[in-house]
Motif scaffolding. Structure first.
Motif, PDB file in Angstrom:
ATOM      1  N   MET A 114     -11.409   9.526   0.073  1.00  0.00           N
ATOM      2  CA  MET A 114     -10.754   8.458  -0.690  1.00  0.00           C
ATOM      3  C   MET A 114     -10.131   7.432   0.248  1.00  0.00           C
ATOM      4  SD  MET A 114      -9.073  10.115  -4.113  1.00  0.00           S
ATOM      5  CE  MET A 114      -7.885  11.115  -3.296  1.00  0.00           C
ATOM      6  N   LYS A 115      -9.442   7.904   1.278  1.00  0.00           N
ATOM      7  CA  LYS A 115      -8.792   6.997   2.228  1.00  0.00           C
ATOM      8  C   LYS A 115      -9.842   6.110   2.899  1.00  0.00           C
ATOM      9  CE  LYS A 115      -5.121   5.869   4.741  1.00  0.00           C
ATOM     10  NZ  LYS A 115      -3.750   5.828   4.328  1.00  0.00           N
ATOM     11  N   ALA A 116     -10.922   6.709   3.371  1.00  0.00           N
ATOM     12  CA  ALA A 116     -11.975   5.940   4.046  1.00  0.00           C
ATOM     13  C   ALA A 116     -12.587   4.903   3.114  1.00  0.00           C
ATOM     14  CB  ALA A 116     -13.051   6.884   4.570  1.00  0.00           C
ATOM     15  N   ARG A 117     -12.844   5.279   1.870  1.00  0.00           N
ATOM     16  CA  ARG A 117     -13.447   4.348   0.911  1.00  0.00           C
ATOM     17  C   ARG A 117     -12.516   3.191   0.586  1.00  0.00           C
ATOM     18  NH1 ARG A 117     -16.137   8.376  -3.602  1.00  0.00           N
ATOM     19  NH2 ARG A 117     -17.361   9.625  -2.141  1.00  0.00           N
ATOM     20  N   VAL A 118     -11.233   3.494   0.393  1.00  0.00           N
ATOM     21  CA  VAL A 118     -10.273   2.437   0.045  1.00  0.00           C
ATOM     22  C   VAL A 118     -10.114   1.469   1.219  1.00  0.00           C
ATOM     23  CG1 VAL A 118      -7.866   1.948  -0.539  1.00  0.00           C
ATOM     24  CG2 VAL A 118      -9.046   3.814  -1.678  1.00  0.00           C
ATOM     25  N   THR A 161      -0.943   6.361   0.682  1.00  0.00           N
ATOM     26  CA  THR A 161      -0.841   7.787   0.984  1.00  0.00           C
ATOM     27  C   THR A 161      -1.809   8.558   0.101  1.00  0.00           C
ATOM     28  OG1 THR A 161       1.491   7.572   1.579  1.00  0.00           O
ATOM     29  CG2 THR A 161       0.712   9.775   1.038  1.00  0.00           C
ATOM     30  N   LEU A 162      -2.737   9.250   0.731  1.00  0.00           N
ATOM     31  CA  LEU A 162      -3.701  10.093   0.023  1.00  0.00           C
ATOM     32  C   LEU A 162      -3.631  11.477   0.640  1.00  0.00           C
ATOM     33  CD1 LEU A 162      -6.499   7.450  -0.156  1.00  0.00           C
ATOM     34  CD2 LEU A 162      -5.345   8.455  -2.114  1.00  0.00           C
ATOM     35  N   LYS A 163      -3.215  12.457  -0.143  1.00  0.00           N
ATOM     36  CA  LYS A 163      -2.992  13.819   0.345  1.00  0.00           C
ATOM     37  C   LYS A 163      -3.594  14.835  -0.614  1.00  0.00           C
ATOM     38  CE  LYS A 163      -0.228  12.728   3.778  1.00  0.00           C
ATOM     39  NZ  LYS A 163      -0.501  13.012   5.157  1.00  0.00           N
ATOM     40  N   HIS A 164      -3.689  16.062  -0.126  1.00  0.00           N
ATOM     41  CA  HIS A 164      -4.123  17.146  -1.004  1.00  0.00           C
ATOM     42  C   HIS A 164      -2.906  18.009  -1.326  1.00  0.00           C
ATOM     43  CE1 HIS A 164      -3.898  19.935   2.372  1.00  0.00           C
ATOM     44  NE2 HIS A 164      -4.046  20.904   1.495  1.00  0.00           N
ATOM     45  N   GLY A 222       0.811  -1.212   0.000  1.00  0.00           N
ATOM     46  CA  GLY A 222       0.000   0.000   0.000  1.00  0.00           C
ATOM     47  C   GLY A 222       0.841   1.257   0.000  1.00  0.00           C
ATOM     48  N   GLU A 223       1.993   1.222   0.661  1.00  0.00           N
ATOM     49  CA  GLU A 223       2.828   2.418   0.732  1.00  0.00           C
ATOM     50  C   GLU A 223       3.435   2.813  -0.611  1.00  0.00           C
ATOM     51  OE1 GLU A 223       5.708  -0.841   2.299  1.00  0.00           O
ATOM     52  OE2 GLU A 223       3.769  -0.170   3.005  1.00  0.00           O
ATOM     53  N   SER A 224       3.301   1.987  -1.621  1.00  0.00           N
ATOM     54  CA  SER A 224       3.819   2.344  -2.944  1.00  0.00           C
ATOM     55  C   SER A 224       2.798   3.126  -3.771  1.00  0.00           C
ATOM     56  CB  SER A 224       4.260   1.090  -3.699  1.00  0.00           C
ATOM     57  OG  SER A 224       3.134   0.303  -4.029  1.00  0.00           O
ATOM     58  N   ILE A 225       1.631   3.411  -3.191  1.00  0.00           N
ATOM     59  CA  ILE A 225       0.576   4.135  -3.908  1.00  0.00           C
ATOM     60  C   ILE A 225       0.413   5.523  -3.307  1.00  0.00           C
ATOM     61  CG2 ILE A 225      -1.874   4.196  -4.484  1.00  0.00           C
ATOM     62  CD1 ILE A 225      -1.826   1.136  -4.394  1.00  0.00           C
ATOM     63  N   LEU A 226       0.424   6.530  -4.172  1.00  0.00           N
ATOM     64  CA  LEU A 226       0.216   7.918  -3.777  1.00  0.00           C
ATOM     65  C   LEU A 226      -0.959   8.471  -4.556  1.00  0.00           C
ATOM     66  CD1 LEU A 226       1.048  10.658  -2.484  1.00  0.00           C
ATOM     67  CD2 LEU A 226       2.584  10.951  -4.445  1.00  0.00           C
ATOM     68  N   GLY A 227      -1.934   9.006  -3.853  1.00  0.00           N
ATOM     69  CA  GLY A 227      -3.080   9.661  -4.489  1.00  0.00           C
ATOM     70  C   GLY A 227      -3.090  11.123  -4.089  1.00  0.00           C
ATOM     71  N   LEU A 228      -3.257  12.012  -5.052  1.00  0.00           N
ATOM     72  CA  LEU A 228      -3.290  13.449  -4.784  1.00  0.00           C
ATOM     73  C   LEU A 228      -4.616  14.032  -5.225  1.00  0.00           C
ATOM     74  CD1 LEU A 228       0.255  14.439  -6.087  1.00  0.00           C
ATOM     75  CD2 LEU A 228      -0.445  14.119  -3.719  1.00  0.00           C
ATOM     76  N   THR A 229      -5.105  14.979  -4.448  1.00  0.00           N
ATOM     77  CA  THR A 229      -6.350  15.644  -4.766  1.00  0.00           C
ATOM     78  C   THR A 229      -6.243  17.107  -4.343  1.00  0.00           C
ATOM     79  OG1 THR A 229      -8.744  15.548  -4.533  1.00  0.00           O
ATOM     80  CG2 THR A 229      -7.443  14.967  -2.602  1.00  0.00           C
ATOM     81  N   PHE A 230      -7.238  17.902  -4.684  1.00  0.00           N
ATOM     82  CA  PHE A 230      -7.182  19.328  -4.384  1.00  0.00           C
ATOM     83  C   PHE A 230      -7.691  19.690  -2.995  1.00  0.00           C
ATOM     84  CE2 PHE A 230      -7.151  19.611  -9.072  1.00  0.00           C
ATOM     85  CZ  PHE A 230      -6.007  20.370  -9.219  1.00  0.00           C
ATOM     86  N   THR A 231      -8.364  18.786  -2.295  1.00  0.00           N
ATOM     87  CA  THR A 231      -8.911  19.139  -0.982  1.00  0.00           C
ATOM     88  C   THR A 231      -8.633  18.058   0.054  1.00  0.00           C
ATOM     89  OG1 THR A 231     -11.074  18.105  -1.320  1.00  0.00           O
ATOM     90  CG2 THR A 231     -10.831  20.382  -2.078  1.00  0.00           C
ATOM     91  N   ASP A 232      -8.537  18.486   1.312  1.00  0.00           N
ATOM     92  CA  ASP A 232      -8.394  17.543   2.416  1.00  0.00           C
ATOM     93  C   ASP A 232      -9.612  16.638   2.497  1.00  0.00           C
ATOM     94  OD1 ASP A 232      -5.908  18.104   3.576  1.00  0.00           O
ATOM     95  OD2 ASP A 232      -6.707  19.768   4.740  1.00  0.00           O
ATOM     96  N   LYS A 233     -10.785  17.215   2.242  1.00  0.00           N
ATOM     97  CA  LYS A 233     -12.029  16.444   2.326  1.00  0.00           C
ATOM     98  C   LYS A 233     -12.004  15.264   1.351  1.00  0.00           C
ATOM     99  CE  LYS A 233     -17.014  16.758   1.754  1.00  0.00           C
ATOM    100  NZ  LYS A 233     -18.130  17.562   1.307  1.00  0.00           N
TER     101      LYS A 233
END
Length: 72
Positions: free
Chosen positions: A45-49, A61-64, A29-40
């Protein structure tokens, strides 16, 4: 992916991460990075995954980020 509000970006990214984790048992899992424009969106995304994949997804890792962070 660039798309307007309400077009399903969070769902698509979440589904892609879920697919990656479920299709390759050796992919950490630590090899995956997801980026988005908002903390929300990052939190959603983190909760759904985690809900669909389980404990293994907690290392994803899912960050804005903001455009100002890119020097704009």
């Amino acid at each position: 992916m660039i798309a307007g509000a309400g077009t399903g970006k969070t769902r698509v990214i979440t589904e892609r991460i879920r697919h990656l984790l479920l299709s390759d048992a050796n992919l950490p899992g630590e090899s995956i990075l997801g980026l988005t424009f908002t903390d929300k969106a990052a939190g959603e995304m983190k909760a759904r995954v985690v809900k669909t994949v389980g404990e293994r997804a907690k290392d994803v890792t899912l960050k804005h980020f903001t455009l100002s962070a890119m020097g704009s």
